[in-house]
Design an enzyme around this catalytic site. Structure first.
Site, PDB file in Angstrom:
ATOM      1  N   GLY A 215       0.805  -1.220   0.000  1.00 32.03           N
ATOM      2  CA  GLY A 215       0.000   0.000   0.000  1.00 32.03           C
ATOM      3  C   GLY A 215       0.839   1.270   0.000  1.00 32.03           C
ATOM      4  N   GLY A 216       2.051   1.172  -0.547  1.00 32.55           N
ATOM      5  CA  GLY A 216       2.898   2.360  -0.645  1.00 32.55           C
ATOM      6  C   GLY A 216       3.496   2.790   0.687  1.00 32.55           C
TER       7      GLY A 216
ATOM      8  N   LEU B 180      15.239   4.478  -8.226  1.00 30.56           N
ATOM      9  CA  LEU B 180      15.211   4.967  -9.612  1.00 30.56           C
ATOM     10  C   LEU B 180      14.545   6.338  -9.602  1.00 30.56           C
ATOM     11  CD1 LEU B 180      14.050   1.600 -11.205  1.00 30.56           C
ATOM     12  CD2 LEU B 180      16.378   2.488 -11.077  1.00 30.56           C
TER      13      LEU B 180
ATOM     14  N   HIS C  72       1.279   7.287  -4.509  1.00 32.17           N
ATOM     15  CA  HIS C  72       1.407   5.877  -4.870  1.00 32.17           C
ATOM     16  C   HIS C  72       0.076   5.216  -5.214  1.00 32.17           C
ATOM     17  CE1 HIS C  72       5.573   6.136  -3.918  1.00 32.17           C
ATOM     18  NE2 HIS C  72       5.386   6.266  -2.621  1.00 32.17           N
TER      19      HIS C  72
ATOM     20  N   ASN D  99       1.211  -8.652  -7.856  1.00 31.93           N
ATOM     21  CA  ASN D  99      -0.085  -8.656  -7.198  1.00 31.93           C
ATOM     22  C   ASN D  99      -0.787  -9.953  -7.552  1.00 31.93           C
ATOM     23  OD1 ASN D  99       0.011  -6.141  -5.882  1.00 31.93           O
ATOM     24  ND2 ASN D  99      -0.325  -5.123  -7.832  1.00 31.93           N
TER      25      ASN D  99
ATOM     26  N   ARG E  65      -3.743 -11.145  -7.515  1.00 35.35           N
ATOM     27  CA  ARG E  65      -5.211 -10.972  -7.514  1.00 35.35           C
ATOM     28  C   ARG E  65      -5.638 -10.216  -8.760  1.00 35.35           C
ATOM     29  NH1 ARG E  65      -5.131  -5.529  -6.821  1.00 35.35           N
ATOM     30  NH2 ARG E  65      -3.400  -4.759  -5.575  1.00 35.35           N
TER      31      ARG E  65
ATOM     32  N   ARG F  13     -10.191   6.485 -12.780  1.00 32.13           N
ATOM     33  CA  ARG F  13     -10.846   6.099 -11.523  1.00 32.13           C
ATOM     34  C   ARG F  13     -11.641   7.295 -11.033  1.00 32.13           C
ATOM     35  NH1 ARG F  13      -6.820   2.267  -8.004  1.00 32.13           N
ATOM     36  NH2 ARG F  13      -5.822   1.223  -9.757  1.00 32.13           N
TER      37      ARG F  13
END
Ligand code: ADP
Length: 461
Positions: free
Chosen positions: A176-177, A215, A247, A301, A303, A349
Protein backbone atom coordinates in the site's frame (compact mmCIF):
# COMPACT_ATOMS: atom_id res chain seq x y z
CA UNK A 1 -29.98 -32.65 -1.79
CA UNK A 2 -27.85 -29.56 -2.42
CA UNK A 3 -24.22 -30.24 -3.14
CA UNK A 4 -22.16 -30.00 0.05
CA UNK A 5 -19.23 -27.61 -0.01
CA UNK A 6 -16.86 -30.54 0.78
CA UNK A 7 -17.73 -32.01 -2.59
CA UNK A 8 -17.28 -28.75 -4.47
CA UNK A 9 -13.74 -29.36 -5.63
CA UNK A 10 -12.40 -27.33 -8.54
CA UNK A 11 -14.61 -27.69 -11.59
CA UNK A 12 -17.68 -28.58 -9.60
CA UNK A 13 -18.77 -25.37 -7.93
CA UNK A 14 -21.94 -23.80 -9.19
CA UNK A 15 -22.31 -21.00 -6.63
CA UNK A 16 -19.77 -18.25 -5.94
CA UNK A 17 -19.68 -16.06 -2.85
CA UNK A 18 -18.24 -12.66 -3.74
CA UNK A 19 -16.28 -11.49 -0.70
CA UNK A 20 -16.17 -7.84 -1.66
CA UNK A 21 -18.26 -4.73 -2.27
CA UNK A 22 -18.70 -1.83 -4.69
CA UNK A 23 -17.95 -1.85 -8.40
CA UNK A 24 -15.87 -5.02 -8.28
CA UNK A 25 -18.64 -6.99 -6.53
CA UNK A 26 -20.96 -5.96 -9.40
CA UNK A 27 -18.31 -6.81 -12.02
CA UNK A 28 -17.62 -10.28 -10.61
CA UNK A 29 -21.32 -11.02 -10.26
CA UNK A 30 -21.85 -10.24 -13.94
CA UNK A 31 -19.02 -12.59 -14.95
CA UNK A 32 -20.51 -15.37 -12.78
CA UNK A 33 -23.98 -14.91 -14.23
CA UNK A 34 -22.61 -15.03 -17.78
CA UNK A 35 -20.91 -18.31 -16.90
CA UNK A 36 -24.20 -19.70 -15.58
CA UNK A 37 -23.06 -19.64 -11.95
CA UNK A 38 -25.22 -18.64 -9.00
CA UNK A 39 -23.97 -15.78 -6.84
CA UNK A 40 -23.94 -14.92 -3.17
CA UNK A 41 -23.45 -11.24 -2.38
CA UNK A 42 -22.43 -10.13 1.08
CA UNK A 43 -22.61 -6.73 2.71
CA UNK A 44 -21.88 -4.76 5.82
CA UNK A 45 -24.66 -2.76 7.44
CA UNK A 46 -23.60 0.33 5.47
CA UNK A 47 -24.05 -1.54 2.17
CA UNK A 48 -27.49 -3.09 2.83
CA UNK A 49 -28.96 -1.25 -0.17
CA UNK A 50 -26.20 -2.14 -2.63
CA UNK A 51 -27.76 -2.78 -6.05
CA UNK A 52 -25.74 -5.97 -6.65
CA UNK A 53 -27.48 -7.43 -3.57
CA UNK A 54 -30.79 -7.34 -5.44
CA UNK A 55 -29.46 -9.18 -8.49
CA UNK A 56 -27.55 -11.87 -6.55
CA UNK A 57 -29.15 -15.25 -5.84
CA UNK A 58 -28.51 -14.71 -2.11
CA UNK A 59 -27.62 -11.56 -0.20
CA UNK A 60 -26.33 -11.78 3.35
CA UNK A 61 -25.34 -9.07 5.79
CA UNK A 62 -22.22 -10.29 7.55
CA UNK A 63 -21.46 -7.53 10.05
CA UNK A 64 -21.21 -3.87 11.00
CA UNK A 65 -20.00 -1.10 8.71
CA UNK A 66 -16.37 -1.18 9.85
CA UNK A 67 -14.48 -3.36 7.36
CA UNK A 68 -12.57 -5.12 10.14
CA UNK A 69 -15.88 -6.49 11.41
CA UNK A 70 -17.39 -7.39 8.02
CA UNK A 71 -15.37 -7.56 4.78
CA UNK A 72 -12.25 -8.59 6.72
CA UNK A 73 -14.05 -11.01 9.04
CA UNK A 74 -12.98 -14.40 7.70
CA UNK A 75 -15.24 -16.45 9.99
CA UNK A 76 -18.31 -14.43 9.05
CA UNK A 77 -17.55 -14.83 5.34
CA UNK A 78 -17.04 -18.58 5.65
CA UNK A 79 -20.24 -18.90 7.65
CA UNK A 80 -22.13 -16.98 4.95
CA UNK A 81 -20.64 -19.28 2.30
CA UNK A 82 -21.83 -22.33 4.20
CA UNK A 83 -25.30 -20.93 4.85
CA UNK A 84 -25.79 -19.96 1.21
CA UNK A 85 -24.34 -23.21 -0.17
CA UNK A 86 -21.46 -21.53 -2.02
CA UNK A 87 -18.77 -23.79 -3.47
CA UNK A 88 -16.25 -21.03 -4.17
CA UNK A 89 -15.18 -17.63 -2.86
CA UNK A 90 -14.03 -14.77 -5.08
CA UNK A 91 -12.06 -12.22 -3.02
CA UNK A 92 -12.00 -9.37 -5.58
CA UNK A 93 -9.24 -6.85 -4.83
CA UNK A 94 -8.23 -5.25 -1.51
CA UNK A 95 -9.76 -6.70 1.69
CA UNK A 96 -8.78 -10.42 1.91
CA UNK A 97 -7.63 -10.87 -1.68
CA UNK A 98 -3.92 -11.20 -0.85
CA UNK A 99 -4.32 -12.86 2.53
CA UNK A 100 -2.65 -16.29 2.41
CA UNK A 101 -4.40 -17.41 5.61
CA UNK A 102 -7.79 -16.64 4.05
CA UNK A 103 -6.99 -18.58 0.88
CA UNK A 104 -5.98 -21.48 3.11
CA UNK A 105 -9.09 -21.20 5.32
CA UNK A 106 -11.36 -21.19 2.26
CA UNK A 107 -9.73 -24.33 0.87
CA UNK A 108 -9.74 -26.03 4.30
CA UNK A 109 -13.49 -25.36 4.48
CA UNK A 110 -13.78 -27.45 1.32
CA UNK A 111 -14.42 -24.44 -0.94
CA UNK A 112 -12.47 -23.21 -3.95
CA UNK A 113 -10.56 -19.95 -3.49
CA UNK A 114 -10.75 -18.09 -6.82
CA UNK A 115 -7.13 -17.05 -6.76
CA UNK A 116 -3.71 -18.57 -6.21
CA UNK A 117 -2.74 -21.00 -3.46
CA UNK A 118 -1.84 -19.75 0.00
CA UNK A 119 1.77 -20.62 -0.70
CA UNK A 120 1.94 -18.50 -3.90
CA UNK A 121 0.32 -15.57 -2.07
CA UNK A 122 2.80 -15.91 0.81
CA UNK A 123 5.83 -16.15 -1.51
CA UNK A 124 4.81 -13.06 -3.47
CA UNK A 125 3.61 -11.15 -0.37
CA UNK A 126 7.12 -11.20 1.05
CA UNK A 127 9.10 -8.82 -1.14
CA UNK A 128 12.41 -10.60 -0.67
CA UNK A 129 11.10 -14.08 -1.45
CA UNK A 130 9.26 -12.58 -4.44
CA UNK A 131 12.48 -10.97 -5.67
CA UNK A 132 14.34 -14.25 -5.25
CA UNK A 133 11.68 -16.16 -7.19
CA UNK A 134 11.82 -13.55 -9.96
CA UNK A 135 15.60 -13.65 -10.22
CA UNK A 136 15.42 -17.46 -10.45
CA UNK A 137 12.98 -17.13 -13.35
CA UNK A 138 15.11 -14.59 -15.19
CA UNK A 139 12.86 -11.58 -14.48
CA UNK A 140 14.93 -8.36 -14.26
CA UNK A 141 14.88 -6.80 -10.75
CA UNK A 142 15.95 -3.48 -9.19
CA UNK A 143 19.70 -3.63 -8.32
CA UNK A 144 20.23 -4.63 -4.68
CA UNK A 145 20.59 -7.84 -2.66
CA UNK A 146 17.75 -10.38 -2.41
CA UNK A 147 18.32 -10.73 1.33
CA UNK A 148 17.13 -8.79 4.37
CA UNK A 149 19.42 -6.07 5.72
CA UNK A 150 21.70 -7.29 8.53
CA UNK A 151 22.05 -5.40 11.83
CA UNK A 152 25.74 -4.55 11.47
CA UNK A 153 26.04 -0.83 10.51
CA UNK A 154 29.30 -1.27 8.59
CA UNK A 155 27.84 -4.05 6.40
CA UNK A 156 24.76 -1.90 5.70
CA UNK A 157 26.97 1.03 4.65
CA UNK A 158 28.90 -1.28 2.37
CA UNK A 159 25.67 -2.56 0.71
CA UNK A 160 24.50 1.02 0.08
CA UNK A 161 27.84 2.01 -1.42
CA UNK A 162 27.80 -1.01 -3.72
CA UNK A 163 24.30 -0.17 -4.96
CA UNK A 164 25.14 3.54 -5.22
CA UNK A 165 23.09 6.44 -3.81
CA UNK A 166 20.22 7.26 -3.86
CA UNK A 167 18.89 4.01 -2.39
CA UNK A 168 15.45 3.07 -1.07
CA UNK A 169 14.83 1.15 2.15
CA UNK A 170 11.73 -1.04 1.98
CA UNK A 171 9.88 -3.21 4.48
CA UNK A 172 9.98 -6.87 3.42
CA UNK A 173 6.29 -7.24 4.34
CA UNK A 174 5.27 -3.76 3.14
CA UNK A 175 2.31 -2.83 0.97
CA UNK A 176 0.00 0.00 0.00
CA UNK A 177 2.90 2.36 -0.64
CA UNK A 178 3.88 2.34 3.04
CA UNK A 179 7.06 1.23 4.79
CA UNK A 180 9.64 2.73 2.44
CA UNK A 181 12.09 5.58 2.62
CA UNK A 182 14.45 7.12 0.09
CA UNK A 183 18.02 7.72 1.25
CA UNK A 184 19.76 10.39 -0.88
CA UNK A 185 23.17 10.16 0.77
CA UNK A 186 25.25 8.26 3.33
CA UNK A 187 24.92 10.61 6.28
CA UNK A 188 21.19 9.93 6.72
CA UNK A 189 21.37 6.17 6.09
CA UNK A 190 21.24 4.87 9.66
CA UNK A 191 18.54 7.27 10.75
CA UNK A 192 16.39 6.24 7.75
CA UNK A 193 16.88 2.58 8.59
CA UNK A 194 15.91 3.06 12.24
CA UNK A 195 12.73 4.96 11.29
CA UNK A 196 11.67 2.49 8.60
CA UNK A 197 12.34 -0.49 10.87
CA UNK A 198 10.10 0.96 13.55
CA UNK A 199 7.36 1.71 11.00
CA UNK A 200 7.63 -1.79 9.56
CA UNK A 201 7.44 -3.37 12.99
CA UNK A 202 4.29 -1.40 13.82
CA UNK A 203 2.53 -1.59 10.45
CA UNK A 204 3.46 -5.06 9.20
CA UNK A 205 4.47 -6.91 12.36
CA UNK A 206 8.03 -7.52 11.16
CA UNK A 207 11.10 -5.26 11.31
CA UNK A 208 12.66 -6.96 8.29
CA UNK A 209 13.95 -4.48 5.67
CA UNK A 210 15.83 -4.62 2.38
CA UNK A 211 17.60 -2.08 0.22
CA UNK A 212 17.62 -1.37 -3.49
CA UNK A 213 18.57 1.32 -5.98
CA UNK A 214 16.16 4.27 -6.00
CA UNK A 215 15.21 4.97 -9.61
CA UNK A 216 14.69 8.69 -10.14
CA UNK A 217 12.36 9.04 -13.10
CA UNK A 218 10.78 5.65 -13.82
CA UNK A 219 7.44 4.79 -15.35
CA UNK A 220 5.18 2.16 -13.77
CA UNK A 221 4.54 -0.57 -16.30
CA UNK A 222 2.82 -3.85 -15.49
CA UNK A 223 2.19 -7.17 -17.16
CA UNK A 224 -1.06 -9.11 -16.80
CA UNK A 225 -0.81 -12.90 -16.67
CA UNK A 226 -3.35 -15.69 -16.52
CA UNK A 227 -2.54 -19.30 -15.67
CA UNK A 228 -4.49 -22.54 -15.42
CA UNK A 229 -3.87 -25.55 -13.19
CA UNK A 230 -2.44 -27.59 -16.06
CA UNK A 231 0.88 -25.86 -16.56
CA UNK A 232 -0.28 -23.22 -19.05
CA UNK A 233 0.28 -19.50 -18.67
CA UNK A 234 -0.01 -16.50 -21.00
CA UNK A 235 0.60 -12.77 -20.67
CA UNK A 236 -2.03 -10.41 -22.01
CA UNK A 237 0.09 -7.39 -22.83
CA UNK A 238 1.09 -4.44 -20.71
CA UNK A 239 -0.35 -1.39 -18.99
CA UNK A 240 1.09 1.96 -17.95
CA UNK A 241 -0.02 3.13 -14.50
CA UNK A 242 2.46 5.97 -14.00
CA UNK A 243 -0.28 8.51 -13.26
CA UNK A 244 -0.21 8.18 -9.48
CA UNK A 245 -0.94 10.38 -6.52
CA UNK A 246 0.60 9.24 -3.24
CA UNK A 247 1.41 5.88 -4.87
CA UNK A 248 -2.29 5.47 -5.76
CA UNK A 249 -3.09 4.96 -9.43
CA UNK A 250 -5.47 7.52 -10.92
CA UNK A 251 -5.43 6.83 -14.68
CA UNK A 252 -4.27 3.62 -16.37
CA UNK A 253 -3.78 2.74 -20.00
CA UNK A 254 -3.01 -0.21 -22.25
CA UNK A 255 -0.68 -0.64 -23.96
CA UNK A 256 2.06 1.39 -22.26
CA UNK A 257 2.89 4.04 -24.90
CA UNK A 258 6.17 3.97 -26.79
CA UNK A 259 7.40 0.55 -25.69
CA UNK A 260 8.85 -1.42 -28.59
CA UNK A 261 7.61 -5.02 -28.82
CA UNK A 262 11.14 -6.44 -28.83
CA UNK A 263 11.85 -4.74 -25.47
CA UNK A 264 8.71 -5.95 -23.68
CA UNK A 265 8.52 -9.42 -25.28
CA UNK A 266 11.30 -11.05 -23.22
CA UNK A 267 9.92 -9.48 -20.02
CA UNK A 268 6.45 -10.91 -20.70
CA UNK A 269 7.92 -14.33 -21.41
CA UNK A 270 10.00 -14.18 -18.20
CA UNK A 271 6.79 -13.42 -16.24
CA UNK A 272 5.14 -16.47 -17.79
CA UNK A 273 8.22 -18.50 -16.87
CA UNK A 274 8.05 -17.24 -13.29
CA UNK A 275 4.38 -18.30 -13.05
CA UNK A 276 5.22 -21.79 -14.27
CA UNK A 277 8.14 -22.07 -11.84
CA UNK A 278 6.10 -21.14 -8.78
CA UNK A 279 3.05 -23.16 -9.89
CA UNK A 280 0.90 -20.03 -10.06
CA UNK A 281 -2.79 -20.32 -10.87
CA UNK A 282 -5.35 -17.71 -11.86
CA UNK A 283 -4.68 -14.06 -12.69
CA UNK A 284 -1.78 -11.95 -11.51
CA UNK A 285 0.13 -8.80 -12.29
CA UNK A 286 3.87 -8.24 -12.40
CA UNK A 287 4.69 -4.63 -11.60
CA UNK A 288 7.83 -3.04 -13.01
CA UNK A 289 9.58 0.27 -12.93
CA UNK A 290 10.83 1.20 -16.40
CA UNK A 291 13.71 3.63 -16.80
CA UNK A 292 16.13 4.33 -19.65
CA UNK A 293 14.91 1.37 -21.68
CA UNK A 294 15.21 -1.20 -18.87
CA UNK A 295 12.58 -3.00 -16.76
CA UNK A 296 12.95 -3.61 -13.01
CA UNK A 297 10.50 -5.89 -11.17
CA UNK A 298 9.07 -4.37 -7.96
CA UNK A 299 6.22 -6.65 -6.94
CA UNK A 300 3.58 -9.12 -8.02
CA UNK A 301 -0.08 -8.66 -7.20
CA UNK A 302 -1.66 -12.07 -6.75
CA UNK A 303 -5.21 -10.97 -7.51
CA UNK A 304 -7.52 -9.25 -9.95
CA UNK A 305 -6.62 -5.56 -10.28
CA UNK A 306 -8.74 -2.43 -10.42
CA UNK A 307 -7.30 -1.63 -13.86
CA UNK A 308 -8.00 -5.02 -15.47
CA UNK A 309 -10.59 -3.53 -17.88
CA UNK A 310 -7.99 -1.72 -20.03
CA UNK A 311 -6.41 -5.10 -20.76
CA UNK A 312 -9.83 -6.66 -21.38
CA UNK A 313 -10.60 -4.02 -24.00
CA UNK A 314 -7.27 -4.33 -25.81
CA UNK A 315 -6.89 -8.13 -25.60
CA UNK A 316 -10.57 -9.05 -25.97
CA UNK A 317 -10.20 -11.50 -23.07
CA UNK A 318 -12.75 -11.40 -20.23
CA UNK A 319 -10.20 -11.63 -17.42
CA UNK A 320 -12.73 -12.26 -14.66
CA UNK A 321 -14.39 -15.09 -16.55
CA UNK A 322 -10.99 -16.57 -17.40
CA UNK A 323 -10.02 -16.37 -13.72
CA UNK A 324 -13.17 -18.19 -12.63
CA UNK A 325 -12.78 -20.84 -15.33
CA UNK A 326 -9.19 -21.45 -14.24
CA UNK A 327 -10.40 -21.91 -10.64
CA UNK A 328 -12.95 -24.44 -11.93
CA UNK A 329 -10.01 -26.45 -13.22
CA UNK A 330 -10.53 -25.69 -16.91
CA UNK A 331 -7.52 -25.32 -19.18
CA UNK A 332 -6.83 -21.89 -20.68
CA UNK A 333 -8.82 -21.26 -23.83
CA UNK A 334 -5.95 -19.49 -25.54
CA UNK A 335 -2.25 -19.92 -26.30
CA UNK A 336 0.29 -17.11 -26.32
CA UNK A 337 0.05 -17.04 -30.12
CA UNK A 338 -3.68 -16.26 -29.90
CA UNK A 339 -3.09 -13.13 -27.80
CA UNK A 340 -3.28 -9.99 -29.89
CA UNK A 341 -3.68 -6.57 -28.39
CA UNK A 342 -5.54 -4.06 -30.50
CA UNK A 343 -6.11 -0.34 -30.18
CA UNK A 344 -5.66 1.71 -27.07
CA UNK A 345 -7.57 1.90 -23.81
CA UNK A 346 -7.69 4.35 -20.89
CA UNK A 347 -9.30 3.98 -17.49
CA UNK A 348 -10.15 6.87 -15.15
CA UNK A 349 -10.85 6.10 -11.52
CA UNK A 350 -13.78 8.24 -10.47
CA UNK A 351 -13.47 8.86 -6.76
CA UNK A 352 -15.88 10.47 -4.31
CA UNK A 353 -13.44 13.12 -3.18
CA UNK A 354 -12.81 16.83 -3.38
CA UNK A 355 -11.04 17.60 -6.69
CA UNK A 356 -8.71 20.10 -4.99
CA UNK A 357 -8.03 18.69 -1.52
CA UNK A 358 -8.72 15.01 -2.33
CA UNK A 359 -10.57 14.62 0.97
CA UNK A 360 -13.23 11.87 0.76
CA UNK A 361 -16.77 13.07 0.09
CA UNK A 362 -19.63 10.95 1.44
CA UNK A 363 -23.35 11.53 0.89
CA UNK A 364 -26.25 10.83 -1.44
CA UNK A 365 -25.83 10.97 -5.22
CA UNK A 366 -28.73 13.20 -6.22
CA UNK A 367 -28.17 13.06 -9.99
CA UNK A 368 -26.13 10.72 -12.17
CA UNK A 369 -25.55 10.81 -15.93
CA UNK A 370 -23.12 8.28 -17.41
CA UNK A 371 -21.63 8.39 -20.89
CA UNK A 372 -22.49 5.76 -23.48
CA UNK A 373 -21.50 5.02 -27.05
CA UNK A 374 -18.96 3.06 -29.09
CA UNK A 375 -15.84 2.15 -27.12
CA UNK A 376 -17.17 3.40 -23.77
CA UNK A 377 -17.55 1.21 -20.69
CA UNK A 378 -18.51 2.19 -17.15
CA UNK A 379 -17.95 -0.21 -14.26
CA UNK A 380 -19.93 1.02 -11.29
CA UNK A 381 -22.39 0.09 -8.57
CA UNK A 382 -23.83 3.55 -7.99
CA UNK A 383 -27.09 5.12 -9.19
CA UNK A 384 -29.07 8.28 -8.46
CA UNK A 385 -30.16 8.01 -4.83
CA UNK A 386 -27.14 5.85 -3.88
CA UNK A 387 -25.55 6.77 -0.56
CA UNK A 388 -21.75 6.88 -0.70
CA UNK A 389 -20.55 5.66 2.67
CA UNK A 390 -17.54 7.13 4.47
CA UNK A 391 -16.33 3.70 5.58
CA UNK A 392 -14.59 2.46 2.45
CA UNK A 393 -12.35 3.34 -0.46
CA UNK A 394 -13.64 6.37 -2.38
CA UNK A 395 -13.75 4.64 -5.80
CA UNK A 396 -17.33 4.94 -7.09
CA UNK A 397 -16.91 4.20 -10.80
CA UNK A 398 -14.37 3.38 -13.48
CA UNK A 399 -14.73 5.06 -16.83
CA UNK A 400 -12.99 3.06 -19.53
CA UNK A 401 -12.65 3.84 -23.23
CA UNK A 402 -11.20 2.00 -26.20
CA UNK A 403 -10.30 3.37 -29.65
CA UNK A 404 -8.00 2.42 -32.54
CA UNK A 405 -5.19 4.82 -31.52
CA UNK A 406 -3.98 6.49 -28.32
CA UNK A 407 -4.93 9.93 -29.63
CA UNK A 408 -8.44 8.78 -30.49
CA UNK A 409 -8.78 7.09 -27.09
CA UNK A 410 -7.78 10.37 -25.40
CA UNK A 411 -10.41 12.27 -27.38
CA UNK A 412 -12.98 9.63 -26.52
CA UNK A 413 -12.12 9.93 -22.81
CA UNK A 414 -12.36 13.73 -22.95
CA UNK A 415 -15.83 13.49 -24.45
CA UNK A 416 -16.89 10.74 -22.04
CA UNK A 417 -15.73 12.81 -19.07
CA UNK A 418 -17.62 15.81 -20.44
CA UNK A 419 -20.78 13.67 -20.51
CA UNK A 420 -20.37 12.38 -16.95
CA UNK A 421 -22.42 14.15 -14.30
CA UNK A 422 -22.44 13.25 -10.61
CA UNK A 423 -24.28 15.56 -8.23
CA UNK A 424 -24.81 15.54 -4.47
CA UNK A 425 -21.22 14.57 -3.66
CA UNK A 426 -17.86 15.89 -4.83
CA UNK A 427 -15.83 13.83 -7.29
CA UNK A 428 -12.43 14.08 -8.94
CA UNK A 429 -14.05 14.47 -12.40
CA UNK A 430 -12.96 18.16 -12.82
CA UNK A 431 -9.38 17.10 -12.05
CA UNK A 432 -9.56 14.20 -14.57
CA UNK A 433 -10.95 16.55 -17.24
CA UNK A 434 -8.01 18.91 -16.74
CA UNK A 435 -5.52 16.05 -16.82
CA UNK A 436 -6.80 14.86 -20.19
CA UNK A 437 -6.03 18.35 -21.59
CA UNK A 438 -2.39 18.14 -20.51
CA UNK A 439 0.21 18.19 -23.31
CA UNK A 440 2.91 16.01 -21.77
CA UNK A 441 0.34 13.38 -20.85
CA UNK A 442 -1.06 13.56 -24.39
CA UNK A 443 2.40 12.84 -25.72
CA UNK A 444 2.86 9.90 -23.32
CA UNK A 445 5.87 11.59 -21.74
CA UNK A 446 5.18 11.11 -18.04
CA UNK A 447 6.83 9.24 -15.18
CA UNK A 448 5.59 8.23 -11.72
CA UNK A 449 6.29 11.70 -10.30
CA UNK A 450 4.57 13.63 -13.06
CA UNK A 451 1.08 13.85 -11.55
CA UNK A 452 2.32 15.13 -8.18
CA UNK A 453 4.43 17.78 -9.93
CA UNK A 454 1.50 18.72 -12.16
CA UNK A 455 -0.72 19.16 -9.09
CA UNK A 456 1.91 21.31 -7.40
CA UNK A 457 2.18 23.58 -10.45
CA UNK A 458 -1.61 23.89 -10.68
CA UNK A 459 -1.85 24.85 -7.03
CA UNK A 460 0.86 27.45 -7.45
CA UNK A 461 -0.79 28.96 -10.56
P1 ADP B 1 3.71 -1.35 -2.37
O1 ADP B 1 3.66 -2.84 -2.22
O2 ADP B 1 3.69 -0.65 -1.04
O3 ADP B 1 2.76 -0.81 -3.38
P2 ADP B 1 5.90 -1.18 -4.30
O4 ADP B 1 7.16 -1.94 -4.14
O5 ADP B 1 4.93 -1.66 -5.33
O6 ADP B 1 5.21 -1.04 -2.87
O7 ADP B 1 6.25 0.34 -4.60
C1 ADP B 1 5.24 1.34 -4.61
C2 ADP B 1 5.73 2.56 -5.36
O8 ADP B 1 6.91 3.09 -4.74
C3 ADP B 1 6.14 2.29 -6.80
O9 ADP B 1 5.02 2.32 -7.69
C4 ADP B 1 7.10 3.44 -7.03
O10 ADP B 1 6.35 4.62 -7.24
C5 ADP B 1 7.83 3.56 -5.71
N1 ADP B 1 9.06 2.73 -5.69
C6 ADP B 1 9.19 1.48 -5.18
N2 ADP B 1 10.45 1.01 -5.35
C7 ADP B 1 11.15 1.99 -5.98
C8 ADP B 1 12.50 2.13 -6.46
N3 ADP B 1 13.40 1.14 -6.30
N4 ADP B 1 12.84 3.28 -7.08
C9 ADP B 1 11.94 4.27 -7.24
N5 ADP B 1 10.66 4.22 -6.82
C10 ADP B 1 10.26 3.10 -6.19
Amino acid sequence: MPERPEQSAAGRFDTVLIANRGEIAARIQRACRELGLKTVAICSEADRHAPYGKTADSFLCIGPSTAAKSYLNQDAILLAARLAGAGAVHPGYGFLSENAAFSDAVEKAGLTFIGPTASSIATMGDKISAKRAMIAAGVPCVPGPDTALPDDPATIEHIALEIGYPVIIKATGGGGGRGMRVVPKADVLHEAIALTREEARKAFGSPSLYMEKFLQHPRHIEIQVICDDHGNAVWLGHRDCSMQRRHQKVVEEAPAPGIAPDIIQPVGLACVQACLQIGYRGVGTFEFLYEDGAFYFIEMNTRLQVEHPVTELTSGVDIVQAQIRAAQGHGLELNQGDVTCEGHSFECRINAEDPETFLPSAGVVTHLALPAGPGIRVDTHIHAGYKVSPYYDSLIAKLIVHAPTRAEAMTRMREALADTEVEGISTNIPFLRALFEDDAFSRGETDIHYLEQWLKLRRAA
